[in-house]
Design a protein around this motif. Structure first.
Motif, PDB file in Angstrom:
ATOM      1  N   ALA A  82      22.743  21.073   1.071  1.00 11.69           N
ATOM      2  CA  ALA A  82      22.182  20.049   0.187  1.00 11.69           C
ATOM      3  C   ALA A  82      23.351  19.277  -0.401  1.00 11.69           C
ATOM      4  O   ALA A  82      24.469  19.792  -0.507  1.00 11.69           O
ATOM      5  CB  ALA A  82      21.340  20.682  -0.923  1.00 11.69           C
ATOM      6  N   VAL A  83      23.092  18.040  -0.791  1.00  9.18           N
ATOM      7  CA  VAL A  83      24.153  17.182  -1.311  1.00  9.18           C
ATOM      8  C   VAL A  83      23.601  16.318  -2.437  1.00  9.18           C
ATOM      9  O   VAL A  83      22.421  15.972  -2.444  1.00  9.18           O
ATOM     10  CB  VAL A  83      24.765  16.314  -0.179  1.00  9.18           C
ATOM     11  CG1 VAL A  83      23.736  15.358   0.408  1.00  9.18           C
ATOM     12  CG2 VAL A  83      26.015  15.596  -0.641  1.00  9.18           C
ATOM     13  N   LEU A  84      24.478  16.022  -3.369  1.00 13.10           N
ATOM     14  CA  LEU A  84      24.129  15.174  -4.514  1.00 13.10           C
ATOM     15  C   LEU A  84      25.186  14.080  -4.605  1.00 13.10           C
ATOM     16  O   LEU A  84      26.385  14.370  -4.567  1.00 13.10           O
ATOM     17  CB  LEU A  84      24.127  16.014  -5.784  1.00 13.10           C
ATOM     18  CG  LEU A  84      23.594  15.396  -7.066  1.00 13.10           C
ATOM     19  CD1 LEU A  84      22.102  15.150  -6.966  1.00 13.10           C
ATOM     20  CD2 LEU A  84      23.893  16.319  -8.240  1.00 13.10           C
ATOM     21  N   PHE A  85      24.745  12.839  -4.679  1.00 16.78           N
ATOM     22  CA  PHE A  85      25.628  11.687  -4.860  1.00 16.78           C
ATOM     23  C   PHE A  85      25.297  11.079  -6.211  1.00 16.78           C
ATOM     24  O   PHE A  85      24.126  10.748  -6.464  1.00 16.78           O
ATOM     25  CB  PHE A  85      25.375  10.627  -3.783  1.00 16.78           C
ATOM     26  CG  PHE A  85      25.634  11.105  -2.383  1.00 16.78           C
ATOM     27  CD1 PHE A  85      26.866  10.895  -1.788  1.00 16.78           C
ATOM     28  CD2 PHE A  85      24.651  11.759  -1.658  1.00 16.78           C
ATOM     29  CE1 PHE A  85      27.111  11.330  -0.497  1.00 16.78           C
ATOM     30  CE2 PHE A  85      24.879  12.190  -0.362  1.00 16.78           C
ATOM     31  CZ  PHE A  85      26.125  11.980   0.217  1.00 16.78           C
ATOM     32  N   VAL A  86      26.297  10.918  -7.074  1.00 17.45           N
ATOM     33  CA  VAL A  86      26.068  10.360  -8.410  1.00 17.45           C
ATOM     34  C   VAL A  86      27.071   9.224  -8.618  1.00 17.45           C
ATOM     35  O   VAL A  86      28.282   9.443  -8.531  1.00 17.45           O
ATOM     36  CB  VAL A  86      26.221  11.427  -9.514  1.00 17.45           C
ATOM     37  CG1 VAL A  86      25.858  10.839 -10.868  1.00 17.45           C
ATOM     38  CG2 VAL A  86      25.353  12.650  -9.206  1.00 17.45           C
ATOM     39  N   ARG A  87      26.559   8.035  -8.898  1.00 17.12           N
ATOM     40  CA  ARG A  87      27.419   6.855  -9.049  1.00 17.12           C
ATOM     41  C   ARG A  87      28.069   6.808 -10.430  1.00 17.12           C
ATOM     42  O   ARG A  87      27.411   7.034 -11.445  1.00 17.12           O
ATOM     43  CB  ARG A  87      26.607   5.584  -8.821  1.00 17.12           C
ATOM     44  CG  ARG A  87      27.484   4.329  -8.670  1.00 17.12           C
ATOM     45  CD  ARG A  87      26.685   3.058  -8.555  1.00 17.12           C
ATOM     46  NE  ARG A  87      26.038   2.842  -9.838  1.00 17.12           N
ATOM     47  CZ  ARG A  87      24.769   2.466  -9.978  1.00 17.12           C
ATOM     48  NH1 ARG A  87      24.014   2.266  -8.918  1.00 17.12           N
ATOM     49  NH2 ARG A  87      24.251   2.294 -11.162  1.00 17.12           N
ATOM     50  N   ASP A  88      29.367   6.521 -10.431  1.00 20.82           N
ATOM     51  CA  ASP A  88      30.132   6.274 -11.661  1.00 20.82           C
ATOM     52  C   ASP A  88      30.099   7.426 -12.653  1.00 20.82           C
ATOM     53  O   ASP A  88      30.047   7.204 -13.868  1.00 20.82           O
ATOM     54  CB  ASP A  88      29.658   4.992 -12.357  1.00 20.82           C
ATOM     55  CG  ASP A  88      29.852   3.758 -11.511  1.00 20.82           C
ATOM     56  OD1 ASP A  88      30.799   3.747 -10.690  1.00 20.82           O
ATOM     57  OD2 ASP A  88      29.067   2.811 -11.652  1.00 20.82           O
ATOM     58  N   ARG A  89      30.156   8.648 -12.169  1.00 24.94           N
ATOM     59  CA  ARG A  89      30.206   9.810 -13.054  1.00 24.94           C
ATOM     60  C   ARG A  89      31.351  10.721 -12.621  1.00 24.94           C
ATOM     61  O   ARG A  89      31.707  10.805 -11.451  1.00 24.94           O
ATOM     62  CB  ARG A  89      28.886  10.592 -13.032  1.00 24.94           C
ATOM     63  CG  ARG A  89      27.702   9.850 -13.626  1.00 24.94           C
ATOM     64  CD  ARG A  89      27.941   9.521 -15.101  1.00 24.94           C
ATOM     65  NE  ARG A  89      26.779   9.014 -15.793  1.00 24.94           N
ATOM     66  CZ  ARG A  89      26.497   7.732 -15.986  1.00 24.94           C
ATOM     67  NH1 ARG A  89      27.294   6.812 -15.517  1.00 24.94           N
ATOM     68  NH2 ARG A  89      25.422   7.371 -16.644  1.00 24.94           N
ATOM     69  N   SER A  90      31.892  11.450 -13.590  1.00 24.75           N
ATOM     70  CA  SER A  90      33.008  12.367 -13.356  1.00 24.75           C
ATOM     71  C   SER A  90      32.515  13.665 -12.717  1.00 24.75           C
ATOM     72  O   SER A  90      31.317  13.967 -12.716  1.00 24.75           O
ATOM     73  CB  SER A  90      33.696  12.686 -14.685  1.00 24.75           C
ATOM     74  OG  SER A  90      32.834  13.469 -15.493  1.00 24.75           O
TER      75      SER A  90
END
Length: 171
Positions: free
Chosen positions: A6-14
């Protein structure tokens, strides 16, 4: 052999922000690894974080933390990945059980959630993304290529680039 991750992509977060989303804020950083290991690691207590442009990427080969973040583990509770002020894309690749799907949140709102098991839709919430309409689906149903087309369309990230990831122990 298919993917099971599984994968999680989060924009503009540390990294720290993303670890909080997956309820692993106390995780301890470890070794750097290549993308192959990040996608397919076998330890139950590790996740892998990296960056690609504006996106922080978290691979969870055991599908535990990402599924909890999207609310699969606790139905009825708002998902942790519904984060104000950013976009979050989560995907699950589970060739063993024939399950492929993704969740897309924009500014804490669920935009799209679709899930297939053995090629048959089992969830279909929200309007299909343009990429879904134009993406051919094999006879056996959505697969890794299908999900990567969605990921690339939403994030601009392409499959299997030579990125490095930091291992985080989430014990």
């Amino acid at each position: 052999m298919g993917w099971n991750t599984a994968v999680l992509f989060v924009r503009d977060r540390s990294f720290e922000d993303v670890l909080t989303i997956v309820d692993a804020a106390t995780a301890v950083a470890g070794a750097q690894v290549g993308e192959d290991e990040a996608i397919s690691g076998s330890s139950f207590d590790e996740v892998y974080l990296g960056r690609d442009g504006r996106w922080t990427v978290l691979w969870d080969p055991n599908q535990i933390h990402v599924l909890e973040a999207v609310g699969q583990a606790s139905p009825g509770i708002p998902p942790a990945c519904a984060v104000p002020g950013t976009s979050v894309l989560a995907a699950v690749f589970s060739s063993v059980s024939g399950i492929y799907g993704f969740w897309l949140y924009d500014d804490a709102e669920a935009v799209r959630h679709t899930m297939f098991q053995d090629g048959a839709p089992i969830k279909d919430l929200g309007r299909p993304l343009d990429v879904e309409v134009g993406q051919p689906v094999p006879d056996w149903g959505p697969d890794e290529d299908y999900l990567w087309a969605v990921i690339t369309s939403v994030t601009g990230i392409v499959n299997r680039a030579e990125r490095r990831f930091t291992t985080y122990s989430v014990r």
